[in-house]
Design a protein around this motif. Sequence first.
Motif, short mmCIF file in Angstrom:
data_model
loop_
_atom_site.label_atom_id
_atom_site.label_comp_id
_atom_site.label_asym_id
_atom_site.label_seq_id
_atom_site.Cartn_x
_atom_site.Cartn_y
_atom_site.Cartn_z
N GLU A 31 48.54 32.83 48.83
CA GLU A 31 48.86 33.84 49.84
C GLU A 31 47.34 34.59 49.56
O GLU A 31 46.99 35.26 50.62
CB GLU A 31 49.64 34.83 50.00
N ALA A 32 46.72 35.37 48.56
CA ALA A 32 45.90 35.48 48.86
C ALA A 32 44.73 34.95 49.42
O ALA A 32 43.70 35.79 49.91
CB ALA A 32 45.42 36.01 47.23
N ARG A 33 43.95 33.99 48.99
CA ARG A 33 43.22 33.56 49.95
C ARG A 33 41.77 34.18 49.64
O ARG A 33 41.12 34.07 50.41
CB ARG A 33 42.96 33.36 51.30
N LEU A 34 41.75 34.26 48.00
CA LEU A 34 40.14 35.24 47.83
C LEU A 34 38.58 33.95 47.84
O LEU A 34 39.84 32.59 47.61
CB LEU A 34 40.89 35.55 46.15
N GLU A 35 37.51 34.31 47.60
CA GLU A 35 36.31 33.49 47.35
C GLU A 35 37.17 32.83 46.06
O GLU A 35 37.85 32.80 45.36
CB GLU A 35 35.19 34.16 47.20
N CYS A 71 47.17 31.20 43.44
CA CYS A 71 46.67 29.93 42.57
C CYS A 71 45.49 30.75 41.57
O CYS A 71 46.14 31.96 41.17
CB CYS A 71 45.61 29.30 43.65
N GLN A 72 45.82 29.37 40.25
CA GLN A 72 44.79 30.23 39.03
C GLN A 72 43.75 31.35 39.82
O GLN A 72 43.72 32.33 39.21
CB GLN A 72 44.60 29.16 38.22
N ASP A 76 43.28 35.46 38.63
CA ASP A 76 43.11 35.34 37.85
C ASP A 76 41.91 36.89 38.21
O ASP A 76 41.51 38.09 37.12
CB ASP A 76 41.55 34.43 37.62
N LYS A 77 41.67 36.68 40.10
CA LYS A 77 41.14 38.03 39.89
C LYS A 77 41.48 39.66 40.02
O LYS A 77 40.93 39.89 40.24
CB LYS A 77 40.60 37.14 40.79
N TYR A 82 43.89 46.07 39.84
CA TYR A 82 45.20 47.18 40.38
C TYR A 82 45.43 47.90 41.80
O TYR A 82 45.65 47.31 42.31
CB TYR A 82 45.32 48.64 39.47
N LYS A 83 43.41 47.66 42.30
CA LYS A 83 43.18 47.97 44.13
C LYS A 83 43.50 46.84 44.65
O LYS A 83 43.79 46.40 45.29
CB LYS A 83 41.85 48.81 43.92
N LEU A 84 42.78 46.03 43.91
CA LEU A 84 42.79 44.20 44.99
C LEU A 84 43.70 44.02 45.20
O LEU A 84 44.40 43.25 45.74
CB LEU A 84 42.14 43.85 44.30
N SER A 85 45.28 44.16 43.99
CA SER A 85 46.55 43.83 43.48
C SER A 85 47.12 44.44 44.60
O SER A 85 47.97 44.07 46.01
CB SER A 85 47.25 43.86 42.77
#
Length: 93
Positions: A31-35, A71-72, A76-77, A82-85
């Motif tokens: 769901e995050a779809r980060l880099e 995803c893993q 990890d990111k 905390y702010k990103l989460s």
Amino acid sequence: MKQIGKIGKINIQANKKLKQIYLERGITACEARLEDCMGNSFLFFHHCHKRNWYIKKPRLLSDFSQSILVCQNCHDKIENNYKLSEQLFKKLR
């Protein structure tokens, strides 16, 4: 072989419940779809709080609003950011 303790058993049961909830909602990819996101590979439930926060509230471990599927690489990111989460939880839940 190390035995699974009370909290470990609670985590296992919570993950089974969450898996069913996510499948019912059709959420089967990160769901995050980060880099560097891995999409639907190596998925984990990332909780709003650290695990020890749930010791006194174990039923919340399997609460949809307390978790996101990631995803893993994304986990990890956000694990110690905390702010990103918090941003992801506000956006997704």
